[in-house]
Design a protein around this motif. Structure first.
Motif, PDB file in Angstrom:
ATOM      1  N   GLY A  73       0.816  -1.229   0.140  1.00 37.82           N
ATOM      2  CA  GLY A  73       0.037   0.055   0.006  1.00 37.82           C
ATOM      3  C   GLY A  73       0.744   1.111  -0.132  1.00 37.82           C
ATOM      4  O   GLY A  73       0.596   2.118  -0.697  1.00 37.82           O
TER       5      GLY A  73
ATOM      6  N   ILE B 113       2.191   2.029  -3.545  1.00 37.35           N
ATOM      7  CA  ILE B 113       1.112   2.380  -4.399  1.00 37.35           C
ATOM      8  C   ILE B 113       0.742   3.921  -4.113  1.00 37.35           C
ATOM      9  O   ILE B 113       0.898   4.822  -4.992  1.00 37.35           O
ATOM     10  CB  ILE B 113      -0.378   1.644  -4.138  1.00 37.35           C
ATOM     11  CG1 ILE B 113      -0.022   0.245  -4.841  1.00 37.35           C
ATOM     12  CG2 ILE B 113      -1.362   2.251  -4.869  1.00 37.35           C
ATOM     13  CD1 ILE B 113      -1.183  -0.959  -4.348  1.00 37.35           C
ATOM     14  N   LEU B 114       0.840   4.061  -2.646  1.00 36.05           N
ATOM     15  CA  LEU B 114       0.551   5.687  -2.295  1.00 36.05           C
ATOM     16  C   LEU B 114       1.775   6.489  -3.036  1.00 36.05           C
ATOM     17  O   LEU B 114       1.232   7.822  -3.277  1.00 36.05           O
ATOM     18  CB  LEU B 114       0.473   5.719  -0.572  1.00 36.05           C
ATOM     19  CG  LEU B 114       0.379   7.290  -0.216  1.00 36.05           C
ATOM     20  CD1 LEU B 114      -1.015   7.714  -0.577  1.00 36.05           C
ATOM     21  CD2 LEU B 114       0.513   7.122   1.482  1.00 36.05           C
ATOM     22  N   LYS B 115       2.765   6.005  -2.655  1.00 38.95           N
ATOM     23  CA  LYS B 115       4.000   7.148  -3.359  1.00 38.95           C
ATOM     24  C   LYS B 115       4.079   7.112  -4.580  1.00 38.95           C
ATOM     25  O   LYS B 115       4.089   8.433  -5.161  1.00 38.95           O
ATOM     26  CB  LYS B 115       5.322   6.311  -2.912  1.00 38.95           C
ATOM     27  CG  LYS B 115       6.153   6.919  -1.955  1.00 38.95           C
ATOM     28  CD  LYS B 115       7.589   6.274  -1.940  1.00 38.95           C
ATOM     29  CE  LYS B 115       8.563   6.979  -0.925  1.00 38.95           C
ATOM     30  NZ  LYS B 115       9.805   6.246  -0.776  1.00 38.95           N
TER      31      LYS B 115
ATOM     32  N   LYS C  38       1.133   7.288  -6.351  1.00 43.59           N
ATOM     33  CA  LYS C  38       0.099   8.315  -6.483  1.00 43.59           C
ATOM     34  C   LYS C  38       0.403   9.636  -6.262  1.00 43.59           C
ATOM     35  O   LYS C  38       0.089  10.629  -7.069  1.00 43.59           O
ATOM     36  CB  LYS C  38      -1.385   7.709  -5.527  1.00 43.59           C
ATOM     37  CG  LYS C  38      -2.137   6.678  -6.185  1.00 43.59           C
ATOM     38  CD  LYS C  38      -3.400   6.458  -5.125  1.00 43.59           C
ATOM     39  CE  LYS C  38      -3.842   5.212  -5.041  1.00 43.59           C
ATOM     40  NZ  LYS C  38      -4.736   4.833  -6.499  1.00 43.59           N
TER      41      LYS C  38
END
Lengths: 400, 400
Positions: A389, A392-394, A396
């Motif tokens: 997660g 993925i955040l990075k 985004k």
């Protein structure tokens, strides 16, 4: 004839004990009870601020919150605040309660790259100048947060590299804010020591902890839920800390590629008698239940001898002390569960509401967690599952 | 040839829908959205006190707490307090924060024989005279609490007999304190109505709710844990309310004598990414996960464009609004779980942080609970499992 295998045997208690003794060489939390607390206590004495603000998330705040929640009646006049969520409305509600110009900020992060902590740090920096007078950092010795502290001549306290976040409450992560609040941190460590020594001398705590861990492991697929039912509102923080300790330590894929199944739930009596208890009593038998009781609240608050017209039916509670009522409620629930005969339960009674007792409870749970982890052959101390997660955040954020 | 059976078939959606329509005649909560709120609003206007104290436990406080927690940024200057636990230290901590001489006490109990509520009522009575000016009761029409109110000329509001505690938030149990706090209770009921009408007209809400309930029921033995993962600290109260609603309604022995297995867990993002998430990702596949997101927090708090020396690595968060960050965190976690492919999840997005939206969420969950209960053929609305402990307690108290 050939034979190949991909399974493990549950080891004997002796083998597990040997492993734990070996683990003690590389896993730091076992040895925290023997830390020197002089520097923390000296620093705590110098703190003049009334508002103490912990900026840290997960293991960097939950343990402090648990002990604070349990003991805050003993504290001096200082007020503890936590900033951890990125919820904008939550942040502002909390910041509004802080006198920013007269607050001490304790920034806690092992690495200094925790996104919630640094985002909040940036926001706070825009409201008030953080400097050596109002900020202290708790971090690893060679971390980016340490470099930040050095650049600003801020005081730092070290989180040892071999102490993981959820096992760090008895390091400066917890001891520093708790000492500043006026709690006796040596008594905390003393509570840990008592459990440590009894366990490693294979005394009373050894047998209890081993038996409990073994039961939970041997029955894990039948009872995949481990409920802690604490009979005091003051243990709500402990419940939350337990959920992290248990869930994040034991929610792992083991050596043989098997996903483990220990799910923690923390509930509070008597309030949750009106909520979760029905499910324990009549739901599927998929839960173990551990009751936590306080033997003596050291509080004499008594239900007054008042007859209320129309409500005379309940006059049988008159003159009962609340501390006796809540413990009778606990005992009645325990008896009701005992009578069902098919729900595995145990009862941990802690003596008083003081530093030593909460530390004993928490250190005991740390040991149980380690031993369950050792039985099922997982790495109890990492958390690889949360990385996906974060990556993925990075991405985004980078694409924004 | 003879044939005997002791099992049930999972009914078709149509059959369940028919049952629910029939149930609506005797189970009161379905019709609460259509209540007349005039009397509550009139009374609320007359309340001058600043401290509003709810004395009630379980279903008598959890719903109010949930809505209060979610919306308290919208309230007027009044402050809400809850007294429910028998923990003596907790009681005193809470009472200390109340200006007793200028408080309004709302006593809530269906029967007036709830031991926690009456014990606290007695204690408060010893500190301050309760009378028609500072006390109001919410109770059944012919209850002992009602008789108490009549004897003291106190204002009362009725809890309909056919509305159970955990389904009572949209009755005066929740509406009265929330109206006094300045929330728009008609908007709350309007949110319920939207869901109600769509469901009973077999519109969008019907298909979503039915599909979800059916999935949970058909897979209940594989996924015996139902996690709600709310991405806002403001939904912590909702999580607690959900745990009671789900656990106490569905923790039952069904028509065929089978103990049911729906265990609720409420967690909060992003904080619990640092706690429970590891267990979801790598633990046994025994959980369904429902994410709750707020589409627009209507708050522009932004991470300032500050470069902190040594912490430059995280400059990619600069200029991001916190509301976008928390939602990107939610989306990243959802994507990580999606990628695993073997964890059943769904995402509920509520539009804003307002009365209508929280009511829609809660009423939806009430309907899902009813339908799951109907599928597995239990009585969703009673709680026989908690009686055993109460009887034991009464005996213990009598012998004291």
């Amino acid at each position: 004839m050939q034979y190949k295998k991909n399974f493990y045997q549950i080891k004997s208690n002796d083998e597990i004990f040997e492993r734990i003794i070996k683990e003690k060489e590389t896993i730091g939390y076992y040895n925290l009870p023997f830390s020197d607390t002089t520097e923390i206590k000296e620093y705590a004495k110098t703190v003049k601020q009334k508002d103490i603000v912990v900026i840290g998330i997960g293991g960097n705040s939950l343990g402090t919150f648990a002990i604070h929640d349990f003991l805050m009646h003993k504290e001096n006049s200082k007020k503890l605040h936590f900033l951890e969520s990125t919820d904008p409305i939550d942040i502002q509600r909390r910041v509004k309660k802080i006198d920013l110009d007269h607050a001490l900020f304790i920034i806690i992060s092992k690495s200094g790259t925790t996104i919630e902590t640094i985002s909040i740090l940036k926001y706070i920096s825009s409201l008030v100048t953080l400097d050596s007078q109002n900020t202290v950092c708790v971090t690893e010795n060679d971390s980016k947060l340490n470099a930040y502290a050095q650049a600003n001549s801020m005081k730092t306290f070290e989180i040892p590299k071999d102490v993981g976040g959820r096992f760090s409450v008895f390091s400066p992560v917890g001891l520093l804010p708790l000492a500043i609040l006026g709690l006796d941190i040596d008594k905390l460590l003393n509570g840990c020591k008592l459990v440590h020594d009894s366990f490693f001398a294979q005394g009373e705590h050894y047998s209890n902890i081993m038996e409990k861990a073994r039961f939970i492991v041997e029955n894990k697929n039948r009872y995949n839920i481990n409920v802690v039912f604490s009979y005091s509102s003051l243990l709500e923080g402990f419940n939350k800390w337990y959920v992290q300790l248990w869930g994040e330590s034991l929610g792992k894929i083991n050596k043989n590629g098997t996903k483990q199944s220990f799910t923690p739930i923390g509930i509070t009596g008597p309030v949750d008698q009106h909520s979760f208890l029905q499910l324990i009593m009549e739901g599927k038998r998929d839960k173990t239940v551990t009751f936590v009781k306080i033997a003596d609240f050291k509080d004499e608050l008594t239900i007054p001898d008042i007859t209320i017209p129309a409500l005379e039916e309940l006059d049988y509670v008159n003159n009962i002390k609340f501390k006796d009522l809540i413990n009778m409620q606990a005992d009645s629930t325990i008896e009701a569960i005992h009578n069902l005969k098919d729900i595995p339960y145990d009862v941990i009674t802690i003596q008083h509401q003081d530093e030593e007792n909460i530390a004993k409870l928490m250190f005991t749970y740390e040991l149980i967690t380690s031993i369950v982890g050792s039985f099922v052959q997982i790495n109890t101390y990492d958390q690889p599952g949360v990385e996906a997660g974060k990556i993925i955040l990075k991405k985004k954020l980078a694409s924004k």
